[in-house]
Scaffold this active site. Structure first.
Site, PDB file in Angstrom:
ATOM      1  N   ASP A 116      48.527  42.909  69.940  1.00 45.71           N
ATOM      2  CA  ASP A 116      49.172  41.599  70.056  1.00 45.71           C
ATOM      3  C   ASP A 116      49.460  40.902  68.734  1.00 45.71           C
ATOM      4  O   ASP A 116      49.941  39.774  68.715  1.00 45.71           O
ATOM      5  CB  ASP A 116      48.308  40.677  70.935  1.00 45.71           C
ATOM      6  CG  ASP A 116      48.281  41.159  72.360  1.00 45.71           C
ATOM      7  OD1 ASP A 116      49.369  41.371  72.921  1.00 45.71           O
ATOM      8  OD2 ASP A 116      47.184  41.342  72.915  1.00 45.71           O
ATOM      9  N   ASP A 180      54.537  45.002  77.787  1.00 52.62           N
ATOM     10  CA  ASP A 180      54.506  43.820  76.908  1.00 52.62           C
ATOM     11  C   ASP A 180      54.641  44.198  75.430  1.00 52.62           C
ATOM     12  O   ASP A 180      55.108  43.412  74.609  1.00 52.62           O
ATOM     13  CB  ASP A 180      53.180  43.053  77.056  1.00 52.62           C
ATOM     14  CG  ASP A 180      52.604  43.028  78.450  1.00 52.62           C
ATOM     15  OD1 ASP A 180      52.905  43.939  79.227  1.00 52.62           O
ATOM     16  OD2 ASP A 180      51.835  42.105  78.747  1.00 52.62           O
TER      17      ASP A 180
HETATM   18  N1  GLY Z   1      50.670  40.161  77.252  1.00 50.08           N
HETATM   19  C1  GLY Z   1      49.816  39.680  78.252  1.00 50.08           C
HETATM   20  C2  GLY Z   1      50.486  38.995  79.355  1.00 50.08           C
HETATM   21  O1  GLY Z   1      51.692  38.924  79.445  1.00 50.08           O
HETATM   22  O2  GLY Z   1      49.775  38.485  80.199  1.00 50.08           O
END
Ligand code: GLY
Length: 414
Positions: A116, A180
């Site tokens: 992330d 994601d």
């Molecule tokens: N990247 C984590 C979410 O979208 O919850």
């Protein structure tokens, strides 16, 4: 983040105000209206959130403002939202706050614990660099990109999202990659442009190719999690963590995909990525479960009669299928950028849909009354329904992409 968005400063405010009052100019009034609500909310948020160690994320189970520590994946959205406030208004108060909150994230440049880092650093430092040209942000972003590619496996052709773990049903996820992760590639494309080192870009492209092959289904719906065999590089499991079921399509995951493949097309001009972004957008917009107001249900496979009939994780208290405002905010921003790369007919479709989403999010069904909602702008997002976590609450990333969508709409209006 769209690197082509108008830069701000005091001149930006004057221009915005002038345009708003020139007869015949089509500045959508919801843009200024939403930024006024955002200003009212965020002034209060700043007043109660002073320590820059705990980052506003959403609403906790007891109804209070939920803060998270510096390692949480959402830490970059609050500084990023403050940068968007500065971009729209040109007001120094927002710049000062954005700088403070951005710079508090500095140690994350070495964070290799999850994928992330792109979300965390590019939305904060990246926006800051774009808007202020602060050269001291560059090495921090380059180090962040270095940290991110440490999670890359050339065997798999992907950046590992989460550390190995067991799925809910006990499968060993040795190398889990989530859709994601497409959002973290923008940092890598930027790093190559700045350093001249192609390895960042090559990894981003390889990751996008692997996700295109293994996360995106033939009908352009998407799997949330693909876990790979680290020896062969082949997919071992295709499952979900936050969606309804392994074979369903989690709405926010689909929105991340539209956004990430659009960014990848912008940076590569490779038509395969454009086709994928469009396919994923069309799946989202043409889906029979998409409500009239275009704010999706939390998962595209739960809108059929008989609410979640065989869902073993169903928390009994959810008698209505929750909408996910965050998915709509992300998708609306992505669709506005995507509309710049497609035929006139498609551009019209994507802009119309994005505008409708923005207008729906601007109604009292989704937008908070100032002073409520723990000082976030949008209500009604869903974090992780299968874990009964963050259901029908504000989420900082919904706000961030909503403000970004408003800025993109403003640019297109202009
Ligand atoms: N990247 C984590 C979410 O979208 O919850």
């Amino acid at each position: 983040m769209n690197n082509k968005l108008i830069s701000s400063g005091c001149a930006g405010v004057v221009l915005t105000c002038l345009l708003a009052f020139i007869p015949g100019m089509k500045i959508d009034p919801v843009i200024n209206e939403n930024f006024a609500v955002a200003a009212a909310q965020y002034e209060k948020m700043l007043a109660v959130s002073k320590d820059m160690i705990q980052y506003p994320r959403g609403t906790a189970k007891d109804g209070s403002l939920r803060y998270v520590g510096i390692g949480d994946w959402t830490g970059g959205f609050w500084p990023g939202a403050l940068w968007y406030m500065f971009e729209h208004t040109g007001e120094q108060q927002w710049r000062i706050a954005a700088e403070k909150w951005t710079e508090s994230l500095e140690s994350n440049q070495y964070n290799t614990k999850h994928h992330d880092i792109g979300f965390m650093m590019y939305n904060s430092y990246g926006n800051g660099l774009r808007l202020t040209n602060n050269e001291s942000y560059k090495p921090i972003l380059i180090q962040s990109a270095k940290s991110l590619i440490k999670r890359y496996s050339p065997v798999v052709g992907s950046i590992q999202s989460w550390n190995s773990r067991k799925s809910k049903d006990g499968n060993a996820w040795d190398f889990p990659v989530i859709i994601d992760n497409m959002m973290n590639l923008e940092l890598l494309f930027w790093a190559t442009k700045v350093t001249g080192d192609n390895s960042y870009r090559d990894i981003a492209i390889r990751h996008a190719e692997t996700s295109m092959k293994n996360h995106v289904r033939p009908d352009y719906s998407s799997y949330h999690v693909v876990s790979y065999d680290t020896i062969t590089g082949a997919p071992a499991y295709r499952q979900t963590a936050q969606g309804f079921s392994d074979n369903s399509t989690w709405s926010r995951g689909q929105a991340w995909g539209i956004y990430g493949f659009t960014t990848t097309y912008r940076e590569t001009k490779d038509k395969r990525f454009l086709k994928t972004a469009m396919g994923m957008a069309d799946f989202f917009l043409n889906n029979k479960t998409l409500p009239e107001d275009k704010i999706p249900l939390w998962d595209f496979n739960v809108g059929k009669p008989g609410f979640i009939p065989d869902w073993k994780y169903e928390p009994a208290k959810y008698t209505e299928i929750p909408r996910d405002a965050s998915a709509a905010a992300i998708a609306s921003s992505a669709l506005l950028e995507l509309s710049e790369y497609v035929s006139k007919g498609k551009a019209k479709k994507y802009r119309k849909a994005a505008t409708e989403m923005i207008h729906s999010l601007s109604t009292s069904a989704y937008r908070a009354e100032p002073g409520t909602n723990n000082f976030f702008i949008l209500k009604n997002s869903v974090g992780a329904l299968p874990m009964d976590s963050e259901v029908n609450v504000p989420l900082v990333y919904a706000d961030y992409y909503f403000l970004e969508a408003l800025l993109r709409l403003k640019k297109l209006n202009n």
